[in-house]
Design a protein around this motif. Structure first.
Motif, mmCIF file in Angstrom:
data_model
loop_
_atom_site.group_PDB
_atom_site.id
_atom_site.type_symbol
_atom_site.label_atom_id
_atom_site.label_comp_id
_atom_site.label_asym_id
_atom_site.label_seq_id
_atom_site.Cartn_x
_atom_site.Cartn_y
_atom_site.Cartn_z
ATOM 1 N N ILE A 213 0.840 -1.203 0.000
ATOM 2 C CA ILE A 213 0.000 0.000 0.000
ATOM 3 C C ILE A 213 0.875 1.254 0.000
ATOM 4 O O ILE A 213 0.609 2.221 -0.724
ATOM 5 C CB ILE A 213 -0.943 0.001 1.218
ATOM 6 N N TRP A 214 1.936 1.228 0.794
ATOM 7 C CA TRP A 214 2.867 2.347 0.862
ATOM 8 C C TRP A 214 3.530 2.588 -0.490
ATOM 9 O O TRP A 214 3.712 3.729 -0.914
ATOM 10 C CB TRP A 214 3.910 2.072 1.940
ATOM 11 N N PHE A 215 3.856 1.508 -1.209
ATOM 12 C CA PHE A 215 4.451 1.640 -2.543
ATOM 13 C C PHE A 215 3.500 2.377 -3.491
ATOM 14 O O PHE A 215 3.904 3.309 -4.185
ATOM 15 C CB PHE A 215 4.783 0.252 -3.104
ATOM 16 N N TYR A 216 2.250 1.957 -3.505
ATOM 17 C CA TYR A 216 1.281 2.595 -4.413
ATOM 18 C C TYR A 216 1.044 4.054 -4.036
ATOM 19 O O TYR A 216 0.819 4.900 -4.905
ATOM 20 C CB TYR A 216 -0.026 1.810 -4.417
ATOM 21 N N MET A 217 1.109 4.346 -2.750
ATOM 22 C CA MET A 217 0.989 5.746 -2.313
ATOM 23 C C MET A 217 2.174 6.572 -2.812
ATOM 24 O O MET A 217 2.015 7.705 -3.285
ATOM 25 C CB MET A 217 0.895 5.815 -0.783
ATOM 26 N N LEU A 218 3.374 5.971 -2.721
ATOM 27 C CA LEU A 218 4.576 6.678 -3.180
ATOM 28 C C LEU A 218 4.579 6.874 -4.691
ATOM 29 O O LEU A 218 5.116 7.864 -5.196
ATOM 30 C CB LEU A 218 5.831 5.897 -2.764
ATOM 31 N N VAL A 219 3.994 5.938 -5.420
ATOM 32 C CA VAL A 219 3.880 6.089 -6.869
ATOM 33 C C VAL A 219 2.970 7.271 -7.211
ATOM 34 O O VAL A 219 3.251 8.042 -8.136
ATOM 35 C CB VAL A 219 3.332 4.792 -7.508
ATOM 36 N N THR A 220 1.906 7.429 -6.441
ATOM 37 C CA THR A 220 0.866 8.410 -6.767
ATOM 38 C C THR A 220 1.154 9.816 -6.243
ATOM 39 O O THR A 220 0.991 10.808 -6.966
ATOM 40 C CB THR A 220 -0.492 7.937 -6.201
ATOM 41 N N LEU A 221 1.608 9.929 -4.991
ATOM 42 C CA LEU A 221 1.739 11.243 -4.355
ATOM 43 C C LEU A 221 2.684 12.197 -5.092
ATOM 44 O O LEU A 221 2.322 13.364 -5.319
ATOM 45 C CB LEU A 221 2.173 11.080 -2.893
ATOM 46 N N PRO A 222 3.889 11.785 -5.482
ATOM 47 C CA PRO A 222 4.762 12.722 -6.209
ATOM 48 C C PRO A 222 4.156 13.199 -7.525
ATOM 49 O O PRO A 222 4.375 14.342 -7.929
ATOM 50 C CB PRO A 222 6.035 11.894 -6.456
ATOM 51 N N ILE A 223 3.394 12.315 -8.190
ATOM 52 C CA ILE A 223 2.738 12.721 -9.439
ATOM 53 C C ILE A 223 1.719 13.817 -9.158
ATOM 54 O O ILE A 223 1.628 14.806 -9.902
ATOM 55 C CB ILE A 223 2.059 11.513 -10.119
ATOM 56 N N LEU A 224 0.946 13.659 -8.096
ATOM 57 C CA LEU A 224 -0.051 14.670 -7.744
ATOM 58 C C LEU A 224 0.611 16.003 -7.376
ATOM 59 O O LEU A 224 0.153 17.074 -7.775
ATOM 60 C CB LEU A 224 -0.919 14.172 -6.580
ATOM 61 N N ILE A 225 1.716 15.918 -6.639
ATOM 62 C CA ILE A 225 2.419 17.129 -6.209
ATOM 63 C C ILE A 225 3.041 17.853 -7.405
ATOM 64 O O ILE A 225 2.978 19.083 -7.506
ATOM 65 C CB ILE A 225 3.498 16.780 -5.167
ATOM 66 N N MET A 226 3.615 17.099 -8.317
ATOM 67 C CA MET A 226 4.291 17.702 -9.477
ATOM 68 C C MET A 226 3.393 17.811 -10.700
ATOM 69 O O MET A 226 3.863 18.148 -11.802
ATOM 70 C CB MET A 226 5.528 16.871 -9.838
ATOM 71 N N PHE A 227 2.108 17.542 -10.545
ATOM 72 C CA PHE A 227 1.212 17.430 -11.694
ATOM 73 C C PHE A 227 1.276 18.624 -12.653
ATOM 74 O O PHE A 227 1.367 18.421 -13.876
ATOM 75 C CB PHE A 227 -0.234 17.213 -11.239
ATOM 76 N N PRO A 228 1.224 19.874 -12.179
ATOM 77 C CA PRO A 228 1.269 20.996 -13.131
ATOM 78 C C PRO A 228 2.526 20.988 -14.005
ATOM 79 O O PRO A 228 2.452 21.231 -15.213
ATOM 80 C CB PRO A 228 1.237 22.232 -12.228
#
Length: 247
Positions: free
Chosen positions: A14-29
């Motif tokens: 679960i932590w892996f999938y969170m790490l995959v997603t969170l940086p993308i959301l933060i850097m999305f723009p």
């Protein structure tokens, strides 16, 4: 002991999938802007390397990359490596700083939420069941090489069964390198299966070693040499893995 390990493995995934997603959301723009034009790909590549490092560090991995020889700045390459883990993409990204490369991968990954949005805009997708799709890959790869990018392919064509050390290679990566006269760079990932394999109840923090083998020139090769080149690289990686297992 397994009663304790199973919940920890679940939390680790679960932590892996969170790490995959969170940086993308933060850097999305910034990520979104970087995929608007193909010529801006080097900017996307730099952001992707940040994304990869966030995941690897967050998972408790520390990596070492040993180069047999320096790569030529400005030269395009075809990178190939064994494929055993969900972390292979991230490790590949951090292994090369000055040679932006484009992944050739299966189109099914484009269905993954958020990740798939950028995957299908930056990678060369292939439907392995379609001859037309496989032919189109060569044209798109040629365009990327002309723009100065390198190409990355996992020649096993997928992740083998857990018991298989190295699966037989598909010809595509080697045919591509020969057709476009691009040097081939084989690599061996030694520890990725231990760190985060496709078996759900597995994985742990620890080392991730990469051996970048000597570059293989394709200038003198013809398409008839595809099988021989594939077997040469297969033996190189296979022998490296077996020697490491015995060490």
């Amino acid at each position: 002991m397994k009663i304790i390990k199973y919940p920890l493995w679940v939390l680790y995934r679960i932590w892996f999938y969170m790490l995959v997603t969170l940086p993308i959301l933060i850097m999305f723009p910034f990520l979104f802007l970087s995929v608007l034009k193909q010529k801006w790909y080097p900017m996307f590549f730099r952001l992707a390397r940040i994304w990869a490092k966030c995941i690897l560090v967050g998972m408790g991995y520390f990596w070492t990359v040993k180069h047999s020889e320096p790569l030529v700045k400005g030269q395009s390459y075809v990178f190939v490596a064994n494929h055993t883990s969900m972390a292979d993409i991230m490790l590949m990204l951090v292994a090369f700083k000055n040679h932006p490369f484009v992944f050739i991968g299966k189109k099914e990954l484009a269905k993954i939420p958020i990740f798939g949005f950028f995957y299908k805009r930056t990678c060369i997708l292939v439907d392995r069941s379609s001859p037309e799709s496989r032919k189109a890959v060569f044209i798109r790869a040629q365009n990327r090489i002309k723009q100065g990018s390198s190409i990355c392919i996992f020649p096993e064509g997928g992740v083998p069964e857990e018991s298989v050390v190295l699966d037989r290679f598909k010809a595509g990566a080697f045919r591509l390198a020969i057709n476009h006269k691009v040097p081939l760079v084989p690599m061996t990932f030694f520890d990725n299966k231990k760190r985060l394999s496709y078996t759900f109840f597995s994985g742990s923090p620890g080392k991730m070693r990469v051996q970048v083998h000597p570059t293989i020139s394709t200038e003198h090769l013809e398409i008839e040499d595809t099988k021989e080149l594939s077997e040469e690289v297969f033996s190189l990686i296979s022998n490296s893995l077996e020697a490491d297992l015995k060490a």
